[in-house]
Design an enzyme around this catalytic site. Structure first.
Site, PDB file in Angstrom:
ATOM      1  N   HIS A 143       9.487 -54.423 -49.816  1.00 40.97           N
ATOM      2  CA  HIS A 143       9.747 -54.187 -50.997  1.00 40.97           C
ATOM      3  C   HIS A 143      11.453 -54.098 -51.409  1.00 40.97           C
ATOM      4  O   HIS A 143      12.234 -54.396 -50.179  1.00 40.97           O
ATOM      5  CB  HIS A 143       9.401 -52.958 -51.655  1.00 40.97           C
ATOM      6  CG  HIS A 143       8.053 -52.657 -51.725  1.00 40.97           C
ATOM      7  ND1 HIS A 143       7.056 -52.213 -50.622  1.00 40.97           N
ATOM      8  CD2 HIS A 143       7.138 -52.730 -52.712  1.00 40.97           C
ATOM      9  CE1 HIS A 143       5.936 -52.189 -51.313  1.00 40.97           C
ATOM     10  NE2 HIS A 143       5.869 -52.549 -52.439  1.00 40.97           N
ATOM     11  N   LYS A 147      13.742 -49.706 -54.052  1.00 41.10           N
ATOM     12  CA  LYS A 147      12.696 -48.698 -54.045  1.00 41.10           C
ATOM     13  C   LYS A 147      13.047 -47.470 -53.355  1.00 41.10           C
ATOM     14  O   LYS A 147      13.607 -47.670 -52.202  1.00 41.10           O
ATOM     15  CB  LYS A 147      11.593 -49.640 -53.192  1.00 41.10           C
ATOM     16  CG  LYS A 147      10.299 -48.665 -53.108  1.00 41.10           C
ATOM     17  CD  LYS A 147       9.106 -49.559 -52.909  1.00 41.10           C
ATOM     18  CE  LYS A 147       7.788 -48.555 -52.758  1.00 41.10           C
ATOM     19  NZ  LYS A 147       7.407 -47.998 -54.079  1.00 41.10           N
TER      20      LYS A 147
HETATM   21  N1  LIG Z   1       1.048 -48.609 -59.069  1.00 45.18           N
HETATM   22  C1  LIG Z   1       1.628 -49.583 -59.107  1.00 45.18           C
HETATM   23  O1  LIG Z   1       0.971 -50.836 -59.240  1.00 45.18           O
HETATM   24  C2  LIG Z   1       3.156 -49.829 -59.118  1.00 45.18           C
HETATM   25  C3  LIG Z   1       3.815 -48.834 -58.944  1.00 45.18           C
HETATM   26  N2  LIG Z   1       5.442 -48.694 -58.957  1.00 45.18           N
HETATM   27  C4  LIG Z   1       5.910 -47.437 -58.950  1.00 45.18           C
HETATM   28  O2  LIG Z   1       6.267 -47.212 -60.066  1.00 45.18           O
HETATM   29  C5  LIG Z   1       7.655 -46.341 -59.951  1.00 45.18           C
HETATM   30  C6  LIG Z   1       8.775 -47.152 -60.870  1.00 45.18           C
HETATM   31  O3  LIG Z   1       9.065 -48.111 -60.377  1.00 45.18           O
HETATM   32  P1  LIG Z   1      10.285 -49.098 -60.919  1.00 45.18           P
HETATM   33  O4  LIG Z   1      10.000 -49.282 -62.525  1.00 45.18           O
HETATM   34  O5  LIG Z   1      10.498 -50.111 -60.078  1.00 45.18           O
HETATM   35  O6  LIG Z   1      11.458 -48.229 -60.880  1.00 45.18           O
HETATM   36  P2  LIG Z   1      12.838 -47.872 -61.884  1.00 45.18           P
HETATM   37  O7  LIG Z   1      13.655 -47.164 -60.957  1.00 45.18           O
HETATM   38  O8  LIG Z   1      13.291 -49.373 -62.116  1.00 45.18           O
HETATM   39  O9  LIG Z   1      12.300 -47.145 -63.186  1.00 45.18           O
HETATM   40  C7  LIG Z   1      12.182 -45.746 -63.094  1.00 45.18           C
HETATM   41  C8  LIG Z   1      12.052 -45.374 -64.458  1.00 45.18           C
HETATM   42  O10 LIG Z   1      11.719 -43.878 -64.537  1.00 45.18           O
HETATM   43  C9  LIG Z   1      12.732 -43.258 -65.457  1.00 45.18           C
HETATM   44  N3  LIG Z   1      12.741 -41.907 -65.220  1.00 45.18           N
HETATM   45  C10 LIG Z   1      13.764 -41.410 -64.206  1.00 45.18           C
HETATM   46  N4  LIG Z   1      13.558 -39.951 -64.283  1.00 45.18           N
HETATM   47  C11 LIG Z   1      12.609 -39.690 -64.953  1.00 45.18           C
HETATM   48  C12 LIG Z   1      11.788 -38.610 -65.567  1.00 45.18           C
HETATM   49  N5  LIG Z   1      12.292 -37.285 -65.089  1.00 45.18           N
HETATM   50  N6  LIG Z   1      10.975 -38.671 -66.524  1.00 45.18           N
HETATM   51  C13 LIG Z   1      10.656 -40.006 -66.839  1.00 45.18           C
HETATM   52  N7  LIG Z   1      11.341 -41.133 -66.636  1.00 45.18           N
HETATM   53  C14 LIG Z   1      12.108 -40.812 -65.812  1.00 45.18           C
HETATM   54  C15 LIG Z   1      14.069 -43.935 -65.146  1.00 45.18           C
HETATM   55  O11 LIG Z   1      14.851 -44.094 -66.488  1.00 45.18           O
HETATM   56  P3  LIG Z   1      16.073 -42.730 -66.584  1.00 45.18           P
HETATM   57  O12 LIG Z   1      16.769 -43.066 -65.321  1.00 45.18           O
HETATM   58  O13 LIG Z   1      16.851 -43.452 -67.757  1.00 45.18           O
HETATM   59  O14 LIG Z   1      15.383 -41.484 -66.908  1.00 45.18           O
HETATM   60  C16 LIG Z   1      13.371 -45.539 -65.362  1.00 45.18           C
HETATM   61  O15 LIG Z   1      13.134 -45.827 -66.244  1.00 45.18           O
HETATM   62  C17 LIG Z   1       7.849 -46.116 -58.674  1.00 45.18           C
HETATM   63  O16 LIG Z   1       7.530 -45.028 -58.153  1.00 45.18           O
HETATM   64  C18 LIG Z   1       6.915 -47.411 -57.816  1.00 45.18           C
HETATM   65  O17 LIG Z   1       6.596 -47.205 -56.732  1.00 45.18           O
HETATM   66  C19 LIG Z   1       5.899 -49.844 -59.187  1.00 45.18           C
HETATM   67  C20 LIG Z   1       5.226 -51.122 -59.186  1.00 45.18           C
HETATM   68  C21 LIG Z   1       3.872 -51.036 -59.270  1.00 45.18           C
HETATM   69  O1  LIG Z   2       7.985 -49.824 -55.954  1.00 45.86           O
HETATM   70  C1  LIG Z   2       7.448 -50.851 -56.213  1.00 45.86           C
HETATM   71  O2  LIG Z   2       8.150 -51.977 -56.676  1.00 45.86           O
HETATM   72  C2  LIG Z   2       6.049 -51.018 -55.874  1.00 45.86           C
HETATM   73  N1  LIG Z   2       5.509 -50.099 -55.756  1.00 45.86           N
HETATM   74  C3  LIG Z   2       3.985 -49.865 -55.654  1.00 45.86           C
HETATM   75  C4  LIG Z   2       3.880 -49.060 -54.027  1.00 45.86           C
HETATM   76  O3  LIG Z   2       4.832 -48.179 -53.833  1.00 45.86           O
HETATM   77  O4  LIG Z   2       2.904 -49.232 -53.425  1.00 45.86           O
HETATM   78  C5  LIG Z   2       3.253 -50.690 -55.823  1.00 45.86           C
HETATM   79  C6  LIG Z   2       3.953 -52.152 -55.542  1.00 45.86           C
HETATM   80  O5  LIG Z   2       3.861 -52.443 -54.125  1.00 45.86           O
HETATM   81  C7  LIG Z   2       5.169 -52.199 -55.869  1.00 45.86           C
END
Ligand SMILES: NC(=O)C1=CN([C@@H]2O[C@H](COP(=O)(O)OP(=O)(O)OC[C@H]3O[C@@H](n4cnc5c(N)ncnc54)[C@H](OP(=O)(O)O)[C@@H]3O)[C@@H](O)[C@H]2O)C=CC1
Ligand SMILES: O=C(O)C1=N[C@H](C(=O)O)C[C@H](O)C1
Length: 249
Positions: A143, A147
């Protein structure tokens, strides 16, 4: 149109959900940083989520944030009676328990990966690990460099499927003198650049190797899957749902 709130709206996936929301409308977002709006969408603190869900007449929440924030918003969803799709990964036992508690009051769908390809990969993994039951298994994921959780949620889900078929113990990375046990599965996490998400399971016999792999090329694939799940979830009974329920529907 389905009225969606996005938890983690300022993040990478938050942006991807806003971009993918063509058949639904993102009406509010939650994040902790001090911003008023993202792409014209009002941003509210997670602690005020329950009131915002009512104020913006939200049908469903889509979450890609951090575990603590996902739990806070899940509890706000219970308060406001709004379903929730959870995409955040990296929950500990307490966080998972609190999501399960929420699912007794609202429909809650949790998936570690919202791509359809991973759904199919999981089925192939089950068949391969069950059939080639004496082959060595090694699991790899790669990744982007931002991450924070490792191994990925998807890798952990693949491991769960394998462990339903085979009695294998994960070994996370190897170092030094590390001879391989018959019943172990090596699990490796790599972090580099902006790689969206790659997963590979290698099954090796003595004279052949089967490799099952998936590569996401754009975050839009996860965003589209989560929005499909969100539309599907609205109007369901309270309970715990999986992305497979949506893909099979
Ligand atoms: N299930 C799936 O298909 C996928 C899952 N993911 C998962 O999604 C999550 C986010 O990934 P990604 O967007 O890349 O990460 P980022 O770090 O880009 O985004 C995280 C977000 O969470 C916010 N955040 C932080 N603390 C809090 C809080 N206490 N309450 C609410 N929001 C909060 C941050 O904003 P701020 O700091 O302003 O609060 C930011 O907007 C990860 O756990 C990742 O593994 C990612 C891709 C696909
Ligand atoms: O953090 C990401 O970017 C992603 N997170 C998910 C995971 O932890 O499996 C899904 C995807 O692989 C992207």
């Amino acid at each position: 149109m389905t009225r969606v709130a996005v938890n983690g709206v300022t993040g990478q996936m938050g942006g991807a959900v806003i971009e993918a929301a063509t058949d639904s409308e993102v009406v509010v977002g939650f994040a902790t940083s001090d911003v008023d709006a993202v792409d014209g969408i009002p941003v509210v603190q997670p602690a005020e989520a329950a009131a915002a869900l009512r104020e913006y007449d939200v049908d469903v929440v889509v979450d890609f944030a951090v575990p603590e924030g996902a739990v806070t918003v899940a509890e706000a969803c219970v308060e406001a009676g709004v379903p929730m799709v959870v995409g955040t990964t990296g929950f500990d036992e307490d966080g998972m328990g609190r999501l399960k508690d929420a699912s007794e009051e609202i429909p809650l769908l949790k998936a570690t990966n919202f791509s359809q390809g991973i759904q199919v990969l999981q089925r192939l993994v089950r068949e391969a690990a069950g059939t080639l039951d004496d082959y060595d298994l090694e699991l790899m994921e790669t990744h982007h460099n931002r991450k924070v959780d490792a191994p990925s949620g998807t890798a952990n889900s693949i491991l769960d499927v394998i462990q339903e078929e085979r009695d294998v113990e994960p070994v996370y990375g190897r170092e030094g003198h590390a001879p391989r046990d018959e019943d172990e599965i090596g699990v490796f996490a790599r972090r580099a650049g902006d790689i969206r998400g790659e997963h590979e399971l290698v099954l090796a016999g003595n004279d052949e190797v089967l490799s099952l792999s998936h590569r996401a090329e754009d975050r839009g694939v996860f965003a589209a899957g989560a929005l499909d799940a969100a539309t599907w979830l609205v109007g369901r009974d309270a309970g715990w749902y999986a992305f497979g329920d949506v893909v099979d529907a």
